[in-house]
Design a protein around this motif. Structure first.
Motif, PDB file in Angstrom:
ATOM      1  N   LYS A 184       0.836  -1.208   0.000  1.00  0.00           N
ATOM      2  CA  LYS A 184       0.000   0.000   0.000  1.00  0.00           C
ATOM      3  C   LYS A 184       0.870   1.256   0.000  1.00  0.00           C
ATOM      4  CE  LYS A 184      -3.966  -2.006   0.054  1.00  0.00           C
ATOM      5  NZ  LYS A 184      -4.915  -1.887  -1.032  1.00  0.00           N
ATOM      6  N   GLN A 185       1.998   1.227   0.718  1.00  0.00           N
ATOM      7  CA  GLN A 185       2.902   2.382   0.742  1.00  0.00           C
ATOM      8  C   GLN A 185       3.484   2.614  -0.646  1.00  0.00           C
ATOM      9  OE1 GLN A 185       3.417   4.436   3.442  1.00  0.00           O
ATOM     10  NE2 GLN A 185       4.449   5.743   1.936  1.00  0.00           N
ATOM     11  N   ILE A 186       3.859   1.529  -1.331  1.00  0.00           N
ATOM     12  CA  ILE A 186       4.381   1.662  -2.700  1.00  0.00           C
ATOM     13  C   ILE A 186       3.303   2.243  -3.601  1.00  0.00           C
ATOM     14  CG2 ILE A 186       5.126   0.333  -4.723  1.00  0.00           C
ATOM     15  CD1 ILE A 186       6.598  -1.534  -2.724  1.00  0.00           C
ATOM     16  N   GLU A 187       2.086   1.749  -3.441  1.00  0.00           N
ATOM     17  CA  GLU A 187       0.973   2.262  -4.246  1.00  0.00           C
ATOM     18  C   GLU A 187       0.726   3.729  -3.933  1.00  0.00           C
ATOM     19  OE1 GLU A 187      -3.688   1.076  -5.181  1.00  0.00           O
ATOM     20  OE2 GLU A 187      -2.524  -0.133  -3.792  1.00  0.00           O
ATOM     21  N   LEU A 188       0.769   4.120  -2.670  1.00  0.00           N
ATOM     22  CA  LEU A 188       0.589   5.511  -2.266  1.00  0.00           C
ATOM     23  C   LEU A 188       1.688   6.389  -2.860  1.00  0.00           C
ATOM     24  CD1 LEU A 188      -0.880   7.677  -0.570  1.00  0.00           C
ATOM     25  CD2 LEU A 188       0.611   7.022   1.340  1.00  0.00           C
ATOM     26  N   ALA A 225       3.391  10.423  -6.623  1.00  0.00           N
ATOM     27  CA  ALA A 225       4.242  10.828  -7.750  1.00  0.00           C
ATOM     28  C   ALA A 225       3.371  11.174  -8.955  1.00  0.00           C
ATOM     29  CB  ALA A 225       5.228   9.720  -8.097  1.00  0.00           C
ATOM     30  N   GLU A 226       2.346  10.385  -9.198  1.00  0.00           N
ATOM     31  CA  GLU A 226       1.438  10.662 -10.319  1.00  0.00           C
ATOM     32  C   GLU A 226       0.715  11.981 -10.104  1.00  0.00           C
ATOM     33  OE1 GLU A 226      -2.427   8.533 -12.411  1.00  0.00           O
ATOM     34  OE2 GLU A 226      -1.018   7.286 -11.279  1.00  0.00           O
ATOM     35  N   TYR A 227       0.260  12.234  -8.870  1.00  0.00           N
ATOM     36  CA  TYR A 227      -0.435  13.482  -8.529  1.00  0.00           C
ATOM     37  C   TYR A 227       0.498  14.674  -8.741  1.00  0.00           C
ATOM     38  CZ  TYR A 227      -2.846  16.999  -5.717  1.00  0.00           C
ATOM     39  OH  TYR A 227      -3.441  18.161  -5.285  1.00  0.00           O
ATOM     40  N   ASN A 228       1.722  14.554  -8.237  1.00  0.00           N
ATOM     41  CA  ASN A 228       2.691  15.646  -8.413  1.00  0.00           C
ATOM     42  C   ASN A 228       2.975  15.879  -9.894  1.00  0.00           C
ATOM     43  OD1 ASN A 228       2.902  16.183  -5.701  1.00  0.00           O
ATOM     44  ND2 ASN A 228       4.636  14.790  -5.389  1.00  0.00           N
ATOM     45  N   SER A 229       3.064  14.779 -10.625  1.00  0.00           N
ATOM     46  CA  SER A 229       3.294  14.908 -12.075  1.00  0.00           C
ATOM     47  C   SER A 229       2.114  15.605 -12.736  1.00  0.00           C
ATOM     48  CB  SER A 229       3.509  13.518 -12.667  1.00  0.00           C
ATOM     49  OG  SER A 229       3.587  13.578 -14.065  1.00  0.00           O
ATOM     50  N   ILE A 230       0.905  15.246 -12.344  1.00  0.00           N
ATOM     51  CA  ILE A 230      -0.299  15.879 -12.898  1.00  0.00           C
ATOM     52  C   ILE A 230      -0.339  17.347 -12.516  1.00  0.00           C
ATOM     53  CG2 ILE A 230      -2.818  15.928 -12.746  1.00  0.00           C
ATOM     54  CD1 ILE A 230      -2.726  12.855 -12.626  1.00  0.00           C
TER      55      ILE A 230
END
Length: 141
Positions: A107-111, A116-121
């Motif tokens: 779950k931590q890896i998924e978070l 990272a995806e959110y920051n990229s977006i």
């Protein structure tokens, strides 16, 4: 006492004589020896009775001891089963803790991936806003 010696008795010398006692009954043995034999028979009978009582008492005690032994064996088996269950429970808890730790890591890896995806977006959104602002500024001038 009237006594008749049998010829066989005299020849064999085995203390048997034919006689009449005071009740006029025919006797083969000397009254003293007959009395001793009767006493000996009575003592032997009493001894056998006491021996049988002792045997019965021992059998009763043995049955009690065997019953207690069975109870002890059953309790030993129950205690072993409980110990195995406790050891198994401890192992199950360790397994569960490892599984939960693994799930937390996943779950931590998924978070981290989502962050990272959110920051990229967010970065992409910022760049797109700048581009829109730049295009809007250039088209209005």
């Amino acid at each position: 006492f009237f006594s008749l010696y049998s010829p066989r008795t005299m020849a064999d010398n085995d203390d048997r004589i034919v006689m009449f006692d005071e009740d006029c009954q025919l006797r083969i043995y000397d009254p003293e020896k007959f009395s001793e034999a009767v006493d000996l028979q009575r003592c032997a009978t009493q001894f056998n009775e006491k021996l049988q009582q002792f045997k019965d008492m021992i059998q009763n005690h043995m049955s009690v001891v065997q019953a207690q032994g069975r109870k002890i064996e059953n309790e030993k088996l129950r205690a072993i089963g409980m110990r195995n269950k406790v050891e198994g429970e401890a192992e199950a808890r360790k397994r569960k803790a490892r599984d939960l730790q693994q799930a937390i890591k996943e779950k931590q890896i998924e978070l981290d991936r989502y962050i990272a995806e959110y920051n990229s977006i967010l970065k992409l959104e910022g760049e797109q806003k700048q581009l829109i602002d730049k295009l809007s500024y250039t088209s209005s001038t």
